[in-house]
Design a protein around this motif. Structure first.
Motif, PDB file in Angstrom:
ATOM      1  N   GLN A   1       0.459   5.296   0.983  1.00  0.00           N
ATOM      2  CA  GLN A   1      -0.270   6.110   1.970  1.00  0.00           C
ATOM      3  C   GLN A   1       0.486   7.594   1.990  1.00  0.00           C
TER       4      GLN A   1
ATOM      5  N   LEU B   1       4.515   7.155   2.565  1.00  0.00           N
ATOM      6  CA  LEU B   1       4.767   5.931   3.574  1.00  0.00           C
ATOM      7  C   LEU B   1       4.192   4.772   2.769  1.00  0.00           C
TER       8      LEU B   1
ATOM      9  N   LEU C   1      -4.336   0.837  -2.407  1.00  0.00           N
ATOM     10  CA  LEU C   1      -3.624  -0.741  -2.680  1.00  0.00           C
ATOM     11  C   LEU C   1      -2.819  -0.264  -3.992  1.00  0.00           C
TER      12      LEU C   1
ATOM     13  N   TYR D   1       0.834  -1.227   0.012  1.00  0.00           N
ATOM     14  CA  TYR D   1      -0.105   0.087   0.069  1.00  0.00           C
ATOM     15  C   TYR D   1       0.653   1.085   0.090  1.00  0.00           C
TER      16      TYR D   1
ATOM     17  N   LYS E   1      -2.443  11.756   6.293  1.00  0.00           N
ATOM     18  CA  LYS E   1      -3.738  11.938   6.516  1.00  0.00           C
ATOM     19  C   LYS E   1      -4.632  11.483   5.442  1.00  0.00           C
ATOM     20  N   LYS E   2      -4.021  10.409   4.855  1.00  0.00           N
ATOM     21  CA  LYS E   2      -5.150   9.780   4.041  1.00  0.00           C
ATOM     22  C   LYS E   2      -5.078   8.421   4.169  1.00  0.00           C
ATOM     23  N   PRO E   3      -6.160   7.743   3.588  1.00  0.00           N
ATOM     24  CA  PRO E   3      -6.089   6.196   3.895  1.00  0.00           C
ATOM     25  C   PRO E   3      -4.995   5.428   2.920  1.00  0.00           C
ATOM     26  N   PRO E   4      -4.891   4.413   3.219  1.00  0.00           N
ATOM     27  CA  PRO E   4      -3.784   3.481   2.246  1.00  0.00           C
ATOM     28  C   PRO E   4      -4.361   3.453   1.060  1.00  0.00           C
TER      29      PRO E   4
END
Lengths: 113, 119
Positions: free
Chosen positions: A37, A88, A45, A35, A40-43
C-alpha cells in the motif's frame, strides 16, 4: 489488539540488502495474503496462500519471494529492492474465501534507500 | 475483471451528524460479497460491515448501515451519529463468490474516501 501480528513495524534497507517480513496469526485461518500500500492509495494484492499453497501471484517481481511455512506463518523475503518498493506492506488472513472478511495486521513500513 | 469505484476522494461531517459514502462496482457475476473497511491513521485496516449479494436486506452494524442496490450495482455506507473516532480512510471492496478461477479469493478495493469529522 490485532490478531494478525507483523514484524518488524519499520524497516529501512539498502538496495543490496536481503531482509524478511514476518506475519503470524492464530485464528485458524487457512488463507493468508500480502498487500502493498502506497500513501492514500488502496492496498494492492501481491500474493494469496490457500491451505499453505500459493494460489494467486499478481505478477509480482521476483525480488519479492513469499513463503508459507505453516498455516500460522507467512513470510515475505526481500532482495535487491528498488526505492519505488518503499511502501506499507500489509499481511491479512481469513477463512478460505466466501464472505469471510480479511483480518489485517498493522503493517510493516518499508523504506528502501 | 471487476472494478470498484468510489467517486468521493474526500468527505467531511460534523460530529453527531450523518454522512453517506458512495461506492459502485462493475461485475457480470450474480453472486458476490461486498465489504467496507476503514483505515485510521494508525494504519490497521478494520472491517466495518459486509453484505452478501444474495441477501436483499441491507446490513447494519450499530451506527453503520449500507444501502445495497444490486440492479444499480451500488453499495453506499451510511454513518449515523458520527464520532471523532470515525475519521479514517474508507475502502469499499468486492469479492467474487465463485469457486475456482485464477482470481478466486481476490478482494478488489476501490480508491478510498478520506472522511474528516469536525467537532
Amino acid at each position: 489488539d490485532t490478531e494478525v501480528t507483523q514484524t518488524p513495524k519499520h524497516l529501512v534497507m539498502g538496495m543490496t540488502n536481503k531482509k524478511s517480513l514476518k506475519c503470524e496469526q492464530h485464528m485458524g485461518h487457512r488463507a493468508m495474503y500480502w498487500y502493498k500500500q502506497k500513501a492514500k492509495k488502496p492496498p494492492e494484492l501481491m500474493f494469496v496462500y490457500s491451505y499453505e499453497k500459493l494460489s494467486i501471484n499478481e505478477s509480482v517481481p521476483s525480488r519479492f519471494s513469499p513463503e508459507c511455512p505453516n498455516s500460522s506463518l507467512l513470510n515475505l523475503h526481500l532482495h535487491a529492492l528498488q526505492p519505488e518498493d518503499s511502501a506499507l506492506y500489509l499481511c491479512a488472513s481469513s477463512q478460505v474465501f466466501g464472505n469471510s472478511p480479511l483480518h489485517f495486521g498493522n503493517g510493516t513500513r518499508l523504506t528502501v534507500t | 475483471a471487476q472494478t470498484v469505484t468510489q467517486s468521493q476522494p474526500e468527505m467531511s461531517v460534523q460530529e453527531a451528524e450523518t454522512v453517506t459514502l458512495s461506492c459502485t462496482y462493475d461485475t457480470s457475476e450474480s453472486d458476490y460479497y461486498l465489504f467496507w473497511y476503514k483505515q485510521p491513521p494508525s494504519r490497521q485496516m478494520i472491517l466495518v460491515i459486509r453484505q452478501e449479494a444474495y441477501k436483499q436486506q441491507n446490513a447494519t452494524e450499530n451506527r453503520f448501515s449500507v444501502n445495497f442496490q444490486k440492479a444499480a450495482k451500488s453499495f453506499s455506507l451510511k454513518i449515523s451519529d458520527s464520532q471523532l473516532g470515525d475519521a479514517a480512510m474508507y475502502f469499499c471492496a468486492y469479492r467474487s463468490a465463485g469457486a475456482g478461477g485464477t482470481s478466486y479469493g481476490k478482494l478488489t478495493f476501490g480508491q478510498g474516501t478520506i472522511l474528516t469529522v469536525h467537532p
